[in-house]
Design a protein around this motif. Structure first.
Motif, PDB file in Angstrom:
ATOM      1  N   LEU A  60      -0.850  -2.692  -4.517  1.00 27.33           N
ATOM      2  CA  LEU A  60      -0.041  -3.286  -5.347  1.00 27.33           C
ATOM      3  C   LEU A  60       0.100  -4.846  -5.025  1.00 27.33           C
ATOM      4  N   VAL A 109      -1.220  -3.920 -10.489  1.00 28.38           N
ATOM      5  CA  VAL A 109      -1.941  -2.756  -9.736  1.00 28.38           C
ATOM      6  C   VAL A 109      -3.244  -3.288  -9.299  1.00 28.38           C
ATOM      7  N   GLN A 110      -3.468  -3.373  -8.215  1.00 28.54           N
ATOM      8  CA  GLN A 110      -4.791  -3.970  -7.672  1.00 28.54           C
ATOM      9  C   GLN A 110      -5.993  -2.958  -7.598  1.00 28.54           C
ATOM     10  N   ARG A 129       0.762  -1.322  -0.048  1.00 27.37           N
ATOM     11  CA  ARG A 129      -0.105   0.072   0.110  1.00 27.37           C
ATOM     12  C   ARG A 129       1.057   1.251  -0.031  1.00 27.37           C
ATOM     13  N   LEU A 185       3.223   5.321 -10.252  1.00 29.54           N
ATOM     14  CA  LEU A 185       3.630   5.394  -8.782  1.00 29.54           C
ATOM     15  C   LEU A 185       4.963   6.147  -8.605  1.00 29.54           C
ATOM     16  N   GLY A 225      -5.607   1.671  -7.919  1.00 25.43           N
ATOM     17  CA  GLY A 225      -4.957   2.879  -7.999  1.00 25.43           C
ATOM     18  C   GLY A 225      -5.646   3.916  -8.550  1.00 25.43           C
ATOM     19  N   CYS A 267       8.912  -3.082  -3.112  1.00 27.14           N
ATOM     20  CA  CYS A 267       8.636  -3.680  -4.207  1.00 27.14           C
ATOM     21  C   CYS A 267       9.280  -5.189  -4.254  1.00 27.14           C
ATOM     22  N   SER A 322       1.679   0.782 -12.881  1.00 26.22           N
ATOM     23  CA  SER A 322       2.693   0.717 -11.765  1.00 26.22           C
ATOM     24  C   SER A 322       3.636   1.847 -11.970  1.00 26.22           C
ATOM     25  N   ASP A 368      -2.982   5.898  -2.368  1.00 27.77           N
ATOM     26  CA  ASP A 368      -4.238   5.373  -3.086  1.00 27.77           C
ATOM     27  C   ASP A 368      -3.884   3.879  -3.831  1.00 27.77           C
ATOM     28  N   TRP A 369      -2.565   3.550  -3.855  1.00 28.21           N
ATOM     29  CA  TRP A 369      -2.067   2.304  -4.682  1.00 28.21           C
ATOM     30  C   TRP A 369      -2.037   1.084  -3.609  1.00 28.21           C
TER      31      TRP A 369
END
Length: 279
Positions: free
Chosen positions: A39, A63-64, A33, A75, A66, A92, A72, A36-37
């Protein structure tokens, strides 16, 4: 160590550095997290060209959730300073390692991408690819392949320093997207990665593969001479696959051979890296 404990440990270490983002667990998988992302991890198989069997995986961000469905890469562009980019880039790699560790059979190598800002940082600071606790949970140093992007211009010294630092930690290194900006073989000889991953522009497109065949044949011969493993990426159709096999590249990757998914596919023992040909 249970996954919940690993996540708690990594978040604690990250918070001590004042870093952005945090790891979490959703349905038994690690997620990241950042604002707002949300992943997750996807793994794309890398296939041995001769046997056709998977020998490892490249981890990619999925990206689940975003802003506005952005990829991605957006970001990292939105982060306000270099330190934040390096911090999120580290998270990551931890994200992918956690999800790789929960795979039933985590055989083969795991390729992890390195952001250019991180590569520059590693050129002058001590390298810690993954938290030592993660390494003690079953990952071997030479199981990790670090993928470095290179635009092919400017001094190669900072990237060479980062590559050397990773090697001292026991990891292998790949030069990613070779040919996108430059196809300078002298630069490859200066950096001497273990693996070179060819850009999509090299393989060409269906119906326009005669030039790709000639270029790939020359590159494959040079990499063979250097003892560098050549990977043809972006294999999307049978014609590209045939050309790549005909010219003698070592490994293959692309949607025709395996799409990125949340799970790893079964792999065979990895083919040993080649020794340089005698001069």
């Amino acid at each position: 160590m249970p996954l919940t404990e690993l996540v708690r440990h990594l978040n604690h270490r990250h918070a001590l550095r004042g870093g952005e983002g945090r790891l979490d667990l959703v349905e038994g998988r690690a997620v990241l997290r950042v604002g707002d992302w949300l992943l997750g991890s996807e793994f794309q198989p890398v296939v041995d060209a001769r046997s056709g069997h998977a020998i490892g995986h490249e981890a990619r961000l999925a990206v689940q959730a975003g802003p506005a469905g952005l990829p991605s890469q957006a970001l990292f562009l939105a982060l306000e300073h270099v330190e934040a980019v390096i911090q999120v880039d580290r998270l990551c790699r931890h994200l992918h390692a956690l999800n790789f560790l929960v795979e039933p059979a985590r055989r083969g190598f795991l390729s992890l991408n390195v952001h250019p800002c991180t590569a520059a940082h590693w050129g002058v600071h001590p390298v810690t690819v993954l938290d030592p606790v993660l390494m003690r949970c079953g990952l071997l140093a030479d199981q990790l392949v670090l993928e470095f992007p290179d635009d092919g211009f400017g001094s190669a010294l900072p990237l060479a320093a980062a590559i050397d630092a990773c090697r001292r930690e026991g990891h292998r290194v790949a030069l990613d997207n070779f040919g996108r900006h430059s196809a300078d073989l002298r630069r490859v000889e200066a950096l001497m990665p273990d693996i070179v991953k060819l850009d999509s522009s090299i393989i060409g497109h269906s119906g326009h593969l005669s030039l790709a065949r000639r270029v790939l044949m020359g590159l494959a011969a040079e990499f063979r001479r250097m003892g560098v493993v050549a990977v043809c990426q972006w294999i999307e159709n049978p014609l590209q696959l045939q050309v790549a096999r005909d010219v003698g590249v070592d490994w293959l990757q692309g949607r025709l051979l395996g799409r990125p998914t949340g799970r790893c596919v079964p792999v065979m023992p990895e083919i040993p890296l080649r020794e340089p040909a005698a001069a």
